[in-house]
Design a protein around this motif. Sequence first.
Motif, short mmCIF file in Angstrom:
data_model
loop_
_atom_site.label_atom_id
_atom_site.label_comp_id
_atom_site.label_asym_id
_atom_site.label_seq_id
_atom_site.Cartn_x
_atom_site.Cartn_y
_atom_site.Cartn_z
N ILE A 88 0.81 -1.21 0.00
CA ILE A 88 0.00 0.00 0.00
C ILE A 88 0.85 1.27 0.00
O ILE A 88 0.32 2.36 -0.18
CB ILE A 88 -0.98 0.02 1.19
N ASP A 89 2.15 1.15 0.20
CA ASP A 89 3.03 2.32 0.14
C ASP A 89 4.43 1.84 -0.22
O ASP A 89 4.86 0.77 0.22
CB ASP A 89 3.06 3.05 1.48
N VAL A 90 5.13 2.61 -1.04
CA VAL A 90 6.46 2.24 -1.51
C VAL A 90 7.39 3.43 -1.36
O VAL A 90 7.04 4.58 -1.67
CB VAL A 90 6.43 1.78 -2.99
N ARG A 91 8.62 3.15 -0.91
CA ARG A 91 9.69 4.15 -0.85
C ARG A 91 10.86 3.57 -1.67
O ARG A 91 11.72 2.88 -1.15
CB ARG A 91 10.08 4.43 0.60
N ASP A 96 19.29 5.70 -10.82
CA ASP A 96 20.63 6.27 -10.97
C ASP A 96 21.48 6.02 -9.73
O ASP A 96 22.68 5.74 -9.83
CB ASP A 96 20.53 7.76 -11.26
N ASP A 97 20.87 6.13 -8.55
CA ASP A 97 21.60 5.85 -7.33
C ASP A 97 22.02 4.38 -7.27
O ASP A 97 23.14 4.06 -6.86
CB ASP A 97 20.75 6.19 -6.10
N GLN A 204 20.96 3.80 1.30
CA GLN A 204 21.00 3.32 2.69
C GLN A 204 21.51 1.88 2.68
O GLN A 204 20.93 1.03 2.02
CB GLN A 204 19.60 3.38 3.31
N PHE A 205 22.58 1.61 3.42
CA PHE A 205 23.18 0.28 3.47
C PHE A 205 22.90 -0.37 4.82
O PHE A 205 23.04 0.26 5.87
CB PHE A 205 24.70 0.36 3.28
N GLY A 218 16.77 3.11 -0.77
CA GLY A 218 16.88 4.53 -1.07
C GLY A 218 17.41 5.31 0.12
O GLY A 218 17.22 4.91 1.28
N SER A 219 18.05 6.42 -0.14
CA SER A 219 18.60 7.24 0.93
C SER A 219 17.51 7.61 1.93
O SER A 219 16.42 8.06 1.55
CB SER A 219 19.22 8.52 0.36
#
Length: 297
Positions: A88-91, A96-97, A204-205, A218-219
């Motif tokens: 229901i939600d995606v980040r 490119d990153d 983000q690692f 993603g950052s």
Amino acid sequence: MGAVTDTSRTRLIATDLDGTLLRDDKSVSDRTVAALAAAEIAGIEVFFVTGRPARWMDVVSDHVHGHGLAICANGAAVVDLHRGRQIIDVRPLDRDDALTVVSALRAEAPGVSFAVERTGGIHFEPAYPALHRDPVVSTAPVEKLLAPGFVGGVGGSGWDGGGGWDGGGEYGGQPVLKLLAHHPELEPDAFLDLGRKVAGSHAQFTRSSPSALLEISGSGVSKASTLARSCEKRGIRPEEVVAFGDMPNDLEMLCWAGTSYAMANAHPDVLAATTHRAASNEDDGVAEVIERLLVGG
């Protein structure tokens, strides 16, 4: 094991799954099922917060009761377990990153191989080991897997080795939840440190596997940041949250929550960063703390 937050101030329990809520055989004990149900009866919400993709949430689907929300893929996806594990939600991770991360890791860690976790499934490079229980959707070099117009072969190779495609479904339009990077020789924590050093400004690692497997989002995307967003929507403050975890991908969440428990079997960094301890996942540590929480001690 440390003090337990007063139940009158606890509105939400956030728990990791593997190594935390689940036993080593990936089962949920009867004691844990009962404790989760009792928390809900007491008016405390329960969020499952995991590195797993939505399709791997069947391990708790039979035990959700009233709690139906899961934060998956280390915060990249919010999943409704009451609606067939619907995202229901995606980040997402920017393409490119992701490509910048790939280039940096290849330069600094020869032998690295990659997989791409999209909302519709996982896609591997040919050299990437079969670490997952579900079948690979497509196999191709990671640059192809990340391409906007990527077309993959279902259950097989989407790339014919000569720049062509063998058919299958369209996957390039699906958001990238995680980039996975595996190295066959590096020590896991050293590989994590390396990844953050050479490409930490682009993504983000973190890690949760016993092998040298990096999970790259993603950052700014983490269990903690997505949990914080979800709690803010509900008017729940950090001090009203009790969190449980065992691996580096839980660290931000454990530091954000007002009360945090490291499992007895937790990674040394998690043990060092938290004040409270729970018994191991094999000894139903989460259930034990919830039981004490509900009786006020």
